[in-house]
Motif scaffolding. Structure first.
Motif, mmCIF file in Angstrom:
data_model
loop_
_atom_site.group_PDB
_atom_site.id
_atom_site.type_symbol
_atom_site.label_atom_id
_atom_site.label_comp_id
_atom_site.label_asym_id
_atom_site.label_seq_id
_atom_site.Cartn_x
_atom_site.Cartn_y
_atom_site.Cartn_z
ATOM 1 N N LYS A 177 1.602 -4.279 10.875
ATOM 2 C CA LYS A 177 0.242 -4.173 11.399
ATOM 3 C C LYS A 177 0.302 -4.879 12.715
ATOM 4 N N PRO A 227 -5.360 3.731 13.717
ATOM 5 C CA PRO A 227 -6.768 2.863 13.753
ATOM 6 C C PRO A 227 -6.866 1.780 12.790
ATOM 7 N N ASP A 228 -7.628 0.796 13.135
ATOM 8 C CA ASP A 228 -7.915 -0.280 11.902
ATOM 9 C C ASP A 228 -9.235 -0.885 12.504
ATOM 10 N N LYS A 245 0.851 -1.058 -0.217
ATOM 11 C CA LYS A 245 -0.003 -0.011 0.070
ATOM 12 C C LYS A 245 0.866 1.348 -0.006
HETATM 13 N N1 PHE Z 1 -5.612 0.747 8.952
HETATM 14 C C1 PHE Z 1 -5.562 1.717 7.881
HETATM 15 C C2 PHE Z 1 -5.159 1.112 7.005
HETATM 16 O O1 PHE Z 1 -5.123 -0.307 6.535
HETATM 17 C C3 PHE Z 1 -5.224 3.225 7.892
HETATM 18 C C4 PHE Z 1 -4.107 3.667 8.795
HETATM 19 C C5 PHE Z 1 -2.918 2.882 9.198
HETATM 20 C C6 PHE Z 1 -4.008 5.052 9.057
HETATM 21 C C7 PHE Z 1 -1.794 3.486 9.662
HETATM 22 C C8 PHE Z 1 -2.993 5.537 9.555
HETATM 23 C C9 PHE Z 1 -1.690 4.891 9.970
HETATM 24 O O2 PHE Z 1 -4.507 1.554 5.824
#
Ligand code: PHE
Length: 351
Positions: free
Chosen positions: A74, A112-113, A62
């Protein structure tokens, strides 16, 4: 995927919560690893580990495709079945997560997730600075889901252009699976665009709000196999299985859910059925792009929005490349990830 694909994986029983806390750092080739904290129920902690391994690799991809100078990681807290997270246990586990992240000394930062909120990030932030998306009053950029929804809308414009020759979404038939914090915002944006919307969620309480938008409520199974232009997965991962592919009736699939393919081979099955699948890690980058542009690069909200909306060009380029090279968009995206990981300085210099 073998565990050796990852730089490090920490698994510990939280000393306060007694819950399994898993932090997977997939890659820091492009910079500090980033990736959200998922607080979710799993039948077995090993299922949570499998999720952490896959999701952290997804974050590397990503960030690389989004042109961010960051790697992927993660956090997964694997809550066992039947364990209810009351306020005290939630606090305990967030403190455990924070200490685990702090032990990595800046090598990884969370956000956040699924199952966590900006308020939870503020709690983590009491013990470590390596956390994004705290509420504004705590100095963070807050909820990342509006940006994830906006980035998904941008991706859908590129797909629509590919299917119909126009980036407008008015009248385009979209089937949305999942109305969580990103899915519901996306439904609202699509309704404003005049899209023809089918929506679904496992929670029937979402029905009223979606019907207020003028969307048609169907079951998740009906939404998945609906006759639609674009299927939009916005719930948990793994919904595109080998069994589902023959029953799909959409022309394209693009949505913000992480890890949509049950196995990598599904990308080929979709391609053979003539269905365009845009990799989830390309579509869902809006949240992390927004948070990092604001909090790491200290740019303005307008600049962050522009970078999120650039997902439209990224998707358009991938679809063009895939067509010219006669490969799947999944393969084209993978090649781009490889290229960026192999030439990290080139990525960093464009920041
Ligand atoms: N959890 C989200 C993602 O999967 C967004 C995110 C992650 C936002 C880490 C900021 C930092 O992309």
């Amino acid at each position: 995927m073998s565990i050796l694909d990852h730089e490090q994986v920490l698994i510990r029983t939280g000393p306060r919560s007694r819950l399994p806390v898993i932090v997977a750092v997939h890659s820091s080739t492009l910079g500090q690893a980033v990736g959200g904290c998922r607080l979710w129920h799993y039948a077995d902690w090993r299922d949570g580990l499998a999720d952490a391994l896959r999701l952290s690799a997804g974050m590397t991809a990503k960030c690389a495709v989004a042109g961010l100078a960051n790697g992927g990681g993660k956090t997964v807290v694997a809550v066992p079945p039947g364990v209810e997270l009351d306020a005290a246990l939630r606090r305990a586990v967030l403190d455990d997560v924070a200490d685990t992240i702090a032990s990595l000394d800046g090598g990884y930062a969370t956000g956040p997730d699924v199952g966590t909120t900006p308020q939870d990030m503020a709690v983590i932030g009491e013990r470590t600075p390596h956390v994004f998306c705290k509420p504004a009053e705590h100095g963070g950029s807050g909820d990342s889901s509006p940006a994830t929804a906006l980035g998904t809308l941008a991706a859908l414009r590129a797909v629509s252009r590919r299917l119909h020759g126009t980036r407008a979404l008015a009248g385009v038939r979209l089937s949305l699976v999942g109305l969580g914090s990103v899915g519901m915002r996306l439904a609202r944006l699509l309704a404003e665009e005049g899209a023809d919307l089918l929506v679904s969620d496992i929670d029937p309480a979402k029905r009223a709000a979606s019907e207020e938008l003028g969307a048609t409520w169907v079951s998740p199974e009906e939404a998945l196999t609906a006759d639609a232009d674009i299927l939009v997965p916005a719930a948990l991962g793994g919904i595109l299985t080998g069994d589902v592919v023959p029953r799909l009736r959409c022309s394209a699939i693009a949505g913000p859910a992480n890890n949509q393919l049950a196995t990598e081979a599904v990308a080929g099955l979709l391609h053979r059925r003539g269905i365009v699948w845009v990799p989830d890690y390309v579509v869902s980058a809006g949240g992390v792009i927004n948070a990092l542009t604001l909090e790491l690069h200290h740019e303005t909200p307008a600049a962050a929005r522009e970078r999120v909306e650039a997902i439209e060009h990224t998707v358009a380029d991938l679809l063009d490349t895939a067509e010219h090279r006669q490969m799947t968009p999944a393969q084209a995206a993978k090649d781009l990830v490889r290229l960026r990981l192999d030439a990290p300085s080139a990525t960093a210099s464009t920041e």
